[in-house]
Design an enzyme around this catalytic site. Structure first.
Site, PDB file in Angstrom:
ATOM      1  N   THR A  22       0.836  -1.189   0.000  1.00  9.88           N
ATOM      2  CA  THR A  22       0.000   0.000   0.000  1.00  9.88           C
ATOM      3  C   THR A  22       0.876   1.247   0.000  1.00  9.88           C
ATOM      4  O   THR A  22       1.888   1.321   0.682  1.00  9.88           O
ATOM      5  CB  THR A  22      -1.050  -0.005   1.140  1.00  9.88           C
ATOM      6  OG1 THR A  22      -2.050   0.953   0.818  1.00  9.88           O
ATOM      7  CG2 THR A  22      -0.454   0.327   2.502  1.00  9.88           C
ATOM      8  N   CYS A  28      -3.315   8.540   6.828  1.00  9.02           N
ATOM      9  CA  CYS A  28      -3.975   7.230   6.822  1.00  9.02           C
ATOM     10  C   CYS A  28      -3.122   6.213   7.582  1.00  9.02           C
ATOM     11  O   CYS A  28      -1.935   6.436   7.792  1.00  9.02           O
ATOM     12  CB  CYS A  28      -4.167   6.717   5.401  1.00  9.02           C
ATOM     13  SG  CYS A  28      -5.223   7.729   4.367  1.00  9.02           S
ATOM     14  N   HIS A  45      -5.886  -0.365   4.534  1.00  9.55           N
ATOM     15  CA  HIS A  45      -5.460   1.037   4.437  1.00  9.55           C
ATOM     16  C   HIS A  45      -6.697   1.888   4.719  1.00  9.55           C
ATOM     17  O   HIS A  45      -7.532   2.074   3.848  1.00  9.55           O
ATOM     18  CB  HIS A  45      -4.911   1.284   3.023  1.00  9.55           C
ATOM     19  CG  HIS A  45      -4.447   2.689   2.752  1.00  9.55           C
ATOM     20  ND1 HIS A  45      -3.417   2.964   1.887  1.00  9.55           N
ATOM     21  CD2 HIS A  45      -4.862   3.900   3.202  1.00  9.55           C
ATOM     22  CE1 HIS A  45      -3.214   4.282   1.833  1.00  9.55           C
ATOM     23  NE2 HIS A  45      -4.093   4.859   2.618  1.00  9.55           N
TER      24      HIS A  45
END
Lengths: 159, 282
Positions: A22, A28, A45
């Protein structure tokens, strides 16, 4: 083979040829879990801490929020044969811009939400790289469980 | 300190903003201009025409019927939207290259530009009665200076990041200290060399220093916020990372709270999924 986990997205796998990746982990959080016995791994994520902000959205996009996304990730791994007691849990992201007031600090809220959920469910974090003013990319090898991080301006390291 | 003249020279070496686009944008601003005149100009630029049609048919606009011609696109979307589309179609080529100085892979700076463009519209929707006409343009181009500054940032990166890591400098301030100029100022100079309107030049120049914008400047504070939110999310962010200043006073000015920020992130996610066609322009 690399499988990309997008924003508000999750992937799980028991294929030893797969690496889950990711990108763009700013505020995040990337959560990677791995069962070394079953050789099952998963990555989430998520973007925001609490689904109560938009419960309608949480129904269609549960992976957007910590509180609705994290249980989905664990369950998907259990379905592939992973067991909670064996799970290795690693976390990265939750960065922030330079902001003394904290008003922009979604990253910190994202991390706090995760801690709360883990505390309640007695999940221990085995490794983490949280906060700072950096952007991160996270890779999980399903064959070995190795979790590598690329941190902006700092290079690569194993978590 | 670096020779600013060298930077100005590399700005001059940048390809000019295509004449076709500049003229098309002028016509779209002129209420008396005809559709025919506009079409007669754009149709000779294959790349822009192809991109305009691709964007008109993208999920972002959600049109029910397929657009086959520039004329149809103009009628269905209207002047303001077509202006944004022509601009995005033109700007993409400046952003597409890999950017070594900031360590951005090919396409990443464009991703950042488009995300900032989308978020600027979402913020504007929440805080102003109507969207300022140049908003999307200025938001899309705010980091154009990074294209030119890349080589110098590459050479002086260690010194700049050392200043940042000492804790008193943002990356922008580090650029300014080490290079004598920052990417926002370089961007403003590029926009000036392209004869862009003053409000866009100023918004690019002040996109990290909104406190210096005049009170009647509707663009700068919104683009500032949109950029900070895009940076926070890590979208199209290079090795300068998130080392830029979050300014609470801009949030206060619009009465925005931390929760509103999260709401903007939610709105962004939906819009961002619709613009995958824009990200793939070439």
């Amino acid at each position: 083979m690399n499988i990309t986990v997008g924003i508000a997205d999750m992937k799980v796998s028991d294929d030893p040829g797969v690496t889950l990746v990711t990108h763009s982990l700013g505020s995040c959080i990337g959560l990677a879990v791995y069962d070394p016995v079953a050789k099952v791994g998963g990555m989430l994520h998520y973007m925001l801490p609490e689904s109560e902000l938009d419960t309608k959205k949480a129904k269609t996009r549960p992976l957007m929020f910590a509180d609705t996304g994290i249980p989905v990730l664990f369950k998907a791994c259990y379905n592939l044969g992973a067991a909670k007691g064996r799970m290795i849990v690693k976390v990265a992201g939750g960065a922030q811009v330079m902001d003394a007031s904290g008003i922009f600090n979604i990253g910190k809220r994202n991390y706090a939400a995760l801690r709360k959920i883990f505390w309640r469910n007695k999940v221990i974090i085995d490794g983490e790289d949280i906060g700072g003013m950096v952007n991160r990319t996270m890779r999980l090898s399903i064959a070995t469980g190795e979790l590598s991080l690329k941190v902006s301006g700092q290079g690569n390291r194993i978590l | 300190m670096i020779d600013i003249d060298a930077i100005v020279k590399s700005i001059k070496k940048l390809p000019p903003f295509p004449n076709v686009a500049t003229r098309a944008l002028e016509i779209l601003d002129d209420p008396d201009a005809s559709v025919d005149r506009l079409i007669s100009i754009i149709q000779y630029d294959q790349a822009i025409t192809a991109n305009v049609l691709k964007l008109c048919n993208s999920a972002y606009y959600g049109l029910r019927r397929k657009v086959h011609s520039l004329r149809e696109g103009l009628v269905l979307l209207g002047n303001a939207e077509l202006k944004n589309i022509i601009l995005a179609s033109t700007a993409v080529k400046f952003f597409h290259k890999e950017n070594r100085g900031y360590d951005l892979a090919k396409g990443e700076l464009w991703k950042h530009a488009v995300a900032t463009g989308i978020i600027s519209r979402i913020v504007s929707n929440r805080v102003t009665e109507s969207e300022p006409p140049s908003l999307f343009t200025a938001a899309l181009l705010h980091d154009i200076g990074k294209v030119v500054l890349s080589r110098l940032v590459d050479r002086y990166f260690e010194q700049i990041i050392a200043l940042v890591n000492e804790g008193r400098h943002s990356f922008l301030e580090g650029e300014s200290e080490m290079l004598g100029i920052d990417h926002a100022e370089v961007g403003a100079k590029i926009a000036e060399s392209w004869n862009f309107p003053e409000d866009i030049v100023q918004a690019i120049r002040l996109h990290h220093r909104p406190e210096e914008a005049s009170d009647d400047d509707p663009l700068t504070p919104i683009i500032y916020l949109a950029n900070i939110i895009t940076l926070s999310m890590g979208i199209g962010v290079g090795r300068d990372g998130l080392s830029y200043r979050g300014k609470e006073e801009v949030m206060k000015r619009y009465g925005l709270k931390a929760k509103d920020l999260q709401g903007i992130v939610i709105d962004f996610y939906d819009e961002y999924n619709k613009v995958q066609d824009i990200l793939k322009l070439s």
